[in-house]
Design an enzyme around this catalytic site. Structure first.
Site, mmCIF file in Angstrom:
data_model
loop_
_atom_site.group_PDB
_atom_site.id
_atom_site.type_symbol
_atom_site.label_atom_id
_atom_site.label_comp_id
_atom_site.label_asym_id
_atom_site.label_seq_id
_atom_site.Cartn_x
_atom_site.Cartn_y
_atom_site.Cartn_z
ATOM 1 N N ASP A 196 0.804 -1.221 0.000
ATOM 2 C CA ASP A 196 0.000 0.000 0.000
ATOM 3 C C ASP A 196 0.840 1.275 0.000
ATOM 4 O O ASP A 196 0.420 2.305 0.525
ATOM 5 C CB ASP A 196 -0.965 0.017 1.202
ATOM 6 N N LYS B 17 1.959 2.141 -5.132
ATOM 7 C CA LYS B 17 2.517 1.582 -6.381
ATOM 8 C C LYS B 17 1.626 1.904 -7.582
ATOM 9 O O LYS B 17 2.112 2.293 -8.640
ATOM 10 C CB LYS B 17 2.663 0.054 -6.249
ATOM 11 N N ALA C 152 -3.923 -7.702 -3.767
ATOM 12 C CA ALA C 152 -3.465 -6.336 -4.021
ATOM 13 C C ALA C 152 -4.651 -5.407 -4.236
ATOM 14 O O ALA C 152 -5.710 -5.835 -4.690
ATOM 15 C CB ALA C 152 -2.575 -6.322 -5.258
ATOM 16 N N GLY C 153 -4.470 -4.156 -3.909
ATOM 17 C CA GLY C 153 -5.446 -3.116 -4.221
ATOM 18 C C GLY C 153 -4.655 -1.884 -4.579
ATOM 19 O O GLY C 153 -4.046 -1.261 -3.703
ATOM 20 N N HIS C 154 -4.591 -1.570 -5.869
ATOM 21 C CA HIS C 154 -3.759 -0.459 -6.332
ATOM 22 C C HIS C 154 -4.652 0.687 -6.801
ATOM 23 O O HIS C 154 -5.422 0.536 -7.751
ATOM 24 C CB HIS C 154 -2.830 -0.931 -7.465
ATOM 25 N N GLN D 218 2.142 -6.050 -3.086
ATOM 26 C CA GLN D 218 2.565 -6.178 -1.687
ATOM 27 C C GLN D 218 3.866 -5.393 -1.469
ATOM 28 O O GLN D 218 4.079 -4.396 -2.135
ATOM 29 C CB GLN D 218 2.715 -7.656 -1.278
ATOM 30 N N ARG E 147 -5.507 0.296 8.818
ATOM 31 C CA ARG E 147 -4.083 -0.001 8.681
ATOM 32 C C ARG E 147 -3.387 0.485 9.952
ATOM 33 O O ARG E 147 -3.717 1.561 10.469
ATOM 34 C CB ARG E 147 -3.501 0.715 7.459
ATOM 35 N N SER F 180 5.779 12.355 -3.796
ATOM 36 C CA SER F 180 4.347 12.429 -4.051
ATOM 37 C C SER F 180 3.703 13.256 -2.949
ATOM 38 O O SER F 180 3.969 13.059 -1.765
ATOM 39 C CB SER F 180 3.769 11.017 -4.097
HETATM 40 P P1 GDP Z 1 -0.640 0.382 -3.581
HETATM 41 O O1 GDP Z 1 -1.262 -0.886 -3.111
HETATM 42 O O2 GDP Z 1 0.826 0.423 -3.320
HETATM 43 O O3 GDP Z 1 -0.940 0.709 -5.019
HETATM 44 O O4 GDP Z 1 -1.288 1.541 -2.702
HETATM 45 P P2 GDP Z 1 -2.848 1.682 -2.290
HETATM 46 O O5 GDP Z 1 -3.596 2.164 -3.464
HETATM 47 O O6 GDP Z 1 -3.334 0.464 -1.603
HETATM 48 O O7 GDP Z 1 -2.737 2.774 -1.162
HETATM 49 C C1 GDP Z 1 -2.228 4.039 -1.396
HETATM 50 C C2 GDP Z 1 -3.300 5.078 -1.026
HETATM 51 O O8 GDP Z 1 -2.702 6.336 -0.894
HETATM 52 C C3 GDP Z 1 -4.359 5.244 -2.087
HETATM 53 O O9 GDP Z 1 -5.571 5.552 -1.469
HETATM 54 C C4 GDP Z 1 -3.838 6.423 -2.908
HETATM 55 O O10 GDP Z 1 -4.883 7.137 -3.563
HETATM 56 C C5 GDP Z 1 -3.216 7.260 -1.839
HETATM 57 N N1 GDP Z 1 -2.051 8.071 -2.237
HETATM 58 C C6 GDP Z 1 -1.054 7.740 -3.103
HETATM 59 N N2 GDP Z 1 -0.114 8.706 -3.104
HETATM 60 C C7 GDP Z 1 -0.516 9.645 -2.220
HETATM 61 C C8 GDP Z 1 0.050 10.862 -1.745
HETATM 62 O O11 GDP Z 1 1.137 11.291 -2.122
HETATM 63 N N3 GDP Z 1 -0.668 11.558 -0.809
HETATM 64 C C9 GDP Z 1 -1.859 11.123 -0.331
HETATM 65 N N4 GDP Z 1 -2.472 11.856 0.574
HETATM 66 N N5 GDP Z 1 -2.418 9.966 -0.754
HETATM 67 C C10 GDP Z 1 -1.744 9.244 -1.668
HETATM 68 P P1 IMO Z 2 -0.801 -4.143 -2.258
HETATM 69 O O1 IMO Z 2 -0.313 -4.697 -3.567
HETATM 70 C C1 IMO Z 2 -0.977 -4.561 2.081
HETATM 71 C C2 IMO Z 2 -1.141 -8.641 3.675
HETATM 72 C C3 IMO Z 2 -2.422 -9.069 4.353
HETATM 73 C C4 IMO Z 2 -1.882 -10.087 5.341
HETATM 74 C C5 IMO Z 2 -0.744 -10.745 4.567
HETATM 75 C C6 IMO Z 2 -1.126 -12.060 3.899
HETATM 76 O O2 IMO Z 2 -2.090 -3.428 -2.354
HETATM 77 O O3 IMO Z 2 0.279 -3.357 -1.603
HETATM 78 P P2 IMO Z 2 -2.608 -12.722 1.796
HETATM 79 O O4 IMO Z 2 -4.053 -12.448 1.503
HETATM 80 O O5 IMO Z 2 -1.673 -12.197 0.765
HETATM 81 O O6 IMO Z 2 -2.334 -14.153 2.119
HETATM 82 O O7 IMO Z 2 -2.326 -11.909 3.158
HETATM 83 O O8 IMO Z 2 -0.347 -9.814 3.576
HETATM 84 N N1 IMO Z 2 -1.293 -8.107 2.304
HETATM 85 C C7 IMO Z 2 -1.206 -6.830 1.965
HETATM 86 N N2 IMO Z 2 -1.047 -5.729 2.730
HETATM 87 N N3 IMO Z 2 -1.025 -4.439 0.742
HETATM 88 C C8 IMO Z 2 -1.171 -5.521 -0.044
HETATM 89 O O9 IMO Z 2 -1.126 -5.451 -1.393
HETATM 90 C C9 IMO Z 2 -1.301 -6.786 0.574
HETATM 91 N N4 IMO Z 2 -1.467 -8.043 0.101
HETATM 92 C C10 IMO Z 2 -1.451 -8.848 1.165
HETATM 93 O O10 IMO Z 2 -3.067 -8.009 4.988
HETATM 94 O O11 IMO Z 2 -1.303 -9.419 6.445
HETATM 95 MG MG MG Z 3 -2.818 -1.555 -1.896
#
Ligand code: GDP
Ligand code: IMO
Ligand code: MG
Length: 422
Positions: free
Chosen positions: A16, A19, A42-44, A225, A306, A411
């Site tokens: 998170d 990415k 994953a959740g991007h 991750q 988180r 960022s």
């Molecule tokens: P990922 O899994 O690495 O792609 O990241 P996630 O999407 O799960 O989590 C990142 C969160 O931070 C998302 O809600 C983005 O919209 C937000 N985000 C990304 N960059 C920034 C930043 O520079 N500032 C703020 N405030 N939010 C950000």
């Molecule tokens: P992105 O790509 C944050 C964590 C879960 C759990 C552990 C194992 O969005 O950064 P799993 O379902 O993979 O067997 O869970 O890994 N986890 C993540 N935490 N971002 C992620 O992906 C994650 N993918 C898995 O919360 O602790």
């Molecule tokens: Mg994510």
């Protein structure tokens, strides 16, 4: 012709990091964007022009119309979730068919893998991993035990292979006394998903990528991750089940180590972790709550809180070493805008002993901090490096010194536009 390169963009802490946002920003510079590990755990998040998308299995390069996006062999894929995700993009007007290619070697997450995920978690009692419940662990386990099904299997004689594996899962579940589940509706959607997936190019993506490299094309490998969730290098057993580190790019896409170019390591200006497991920098006080609230630190996949804390230089140095990070990218700098002081964890301490090297077991270690003045200014409207307040510059310079690696992108907000390249 000069051979192309595979640049890797990797989360280097607990996931998170942001990415999705950076892959989307980087995509115009590449010909192909490819996911090499993980699946719908994953959740991007990608935000631009007032639109927001959260991608799980589909690479974050999908919003640039002319780029090929690949789901590589190292990934695991759930046909029903993939279908829901792809249809949302199609409804939003994105044409996917010709430019989203799926590896025949990627493994399939069955509905019963998700039940097994829940059953294994339930059996762990107090030691739950806190998985995303998406069947990731059971699917990768089965890949390793050579009983899994792959995407290529849906092309021929699939019904029989599916029934056999499902029966095997049902037997395991009976043995675990985990029988209170009903996947009828889930299975129906899953089978519909399989039919839908057949309409996409299911290819030997490792051959496609290597041919593209020979033609001088460049590839961006999108991590999922983060390093501390890597099956080998993370806080085992509180990890995911794939190699999320740079080595995973080679195995997860079928590219040679000497084709790797830049390695971008992404981290936040502070730390977060979702799920269970050791987290030495975790803050249980108002400061932690304040970071969570300002940073909207709730899981994109599960909605869970988180856990939050200051930046962890022990973990970052370890990740830089393991991945060979050449450039750092610091995200969510703006979240710390209102803090009068900022801390950074420089070492861990346990039983009077200190270490700056990542220990085998991070359980029970306390973080040792250094403190810096905060910038107490709004970074979100900044459009060039020259506008950064001095205290923020000092924080960045401090991190670069401690990490011995340049931070080349900062960022300052979630939108595509809020990205400062140095
Ligand atoms: P990922 O899994 O690495 O792609 O990241 P996630 O999407 O799960 O989590 C990142 C969160 O931070 C998302 O809600 C983005 O919209 C937000 N985000 C990304 N960059 C920034 C930043 O520079 N500032 C703020 N405030 N939010 C950000
Ligand atoms: P992105 O790509 C944050 C964590 C879960 C759990 C552990 C194992 O969005 O950064 P799993 O379902 O993979 O067997 O869970 O890994 N986890 C993540 N935490 N971002 C992620 O992906 C994650 N993918 C898995 O919360 O602790
Ligand atoms: Mg994510």
């Amino acid at each position: 012709m000069k051979k192309g390169k595979v640049d890797a963009l990797l989360g280097i802490v607990f996931g998170d990091e942001g990415k999705g946002k950076v892959v989307d920003v980087f995509t115009p510079k590449y010909d192909i964007v490819a996911r090499f590990a993980g699946g719908p755990n994953a959740g991007h998040t990608i935000i631009f022009e007032g639109k927001k998308f959260v991608l799980r299995s589909i690479p974050s390069g999908i919003f640039a119309e002319d780029k090929v996006n690949i789901i590589g062999n190292g990934c695991v894929i759930a046909p029903d979730l993939f279908t829901a995700e792809a249809k949302e993009l199609e409804t939003a007007g994105y044409n996917l068919r010709s430019r989203l290619h799926i590896s025949k070697r990627a493994h399939l997450i069955l509905p019963t893998h998700r039940v097994l995920d829940r059953a294994y978690e339930a059996a762990k009692g107090k030691n739950k991993v806190g998985t995303t419940g998406k069947g990731i662990g059971p699917t990768y386990s089965e890949k390793a035990s050579r009983t899994g099904l792959r995407v290529g299997d849906i092309l021929e004689g699939f019904e029989e292979k599916y029934a056999k594996l499902k029966a095997r899962h049902e037997e395991i579940l009976r043995n675990l006394n985990y029988t209170d589940y009903d996947i009828t509706e889930e299975e129906r959607l899953w089978m519909e998903g399989v039919a839908y997936m057949r309409t996409f190019p299911l290819v030997d993506t490792e051959i496609e990528i290597n041919k593209a490299l020979l033609e001088g094309k460049n590839v961006l490998a999108e991590g999922a991750q983060g390093t501390m969730l890597d099956i080998d290098h993370g806080t085992y057993p509180f990890v995911s089940s794939s190699n999320t580190v740079c080595g995973g790019v080679c195995t997860g896409l079928g590219v040679a180590p000497n084709s790797i170019g830049e390695v971008f390591g992404i981290f936040k200006a502070y730390s977060t972790r979702v799920g269970a497991g050791p987290f030495p920098v975790e803050l249980f006080d108002e400061t932690g709550d304040k970071i969570r609230e300002i940073g909207h630190e709730y899981g994109a996949v599960t909605g869970r809180n988180r856990r939050c804390g200051w930046v962890d230089l022990v973990a970052l140095r370890y990740a830089i070493m393991i991945n060979g990070v050449t450039q750092l990218i610091m995200m969510k700098s703006d979240v710390l805008d209102t803090f009068p002081t900022i801390k950074a964890c420089v070492a861990y301490e346990k039983d009077g002993q200190q270490t700056t090297d990542m220990p085998f077991d991070t359980e029970g270690w306390q973080a040792i901090y250094e403190e810096l003045p905060g910038w107490q200014a709004d970074l979100t409207k900044i459009t060039s490096e020259a506008e950064f307040p001095e205290a923020f510059r000092n924080y960045v310079a401090y991190l670069e010194r401690k990490l011995e690696t340049p931070i080349t992108i900062l960022s300052v907000g979630p939108d595509r536009a809020q990205t400062i390249v140095r």
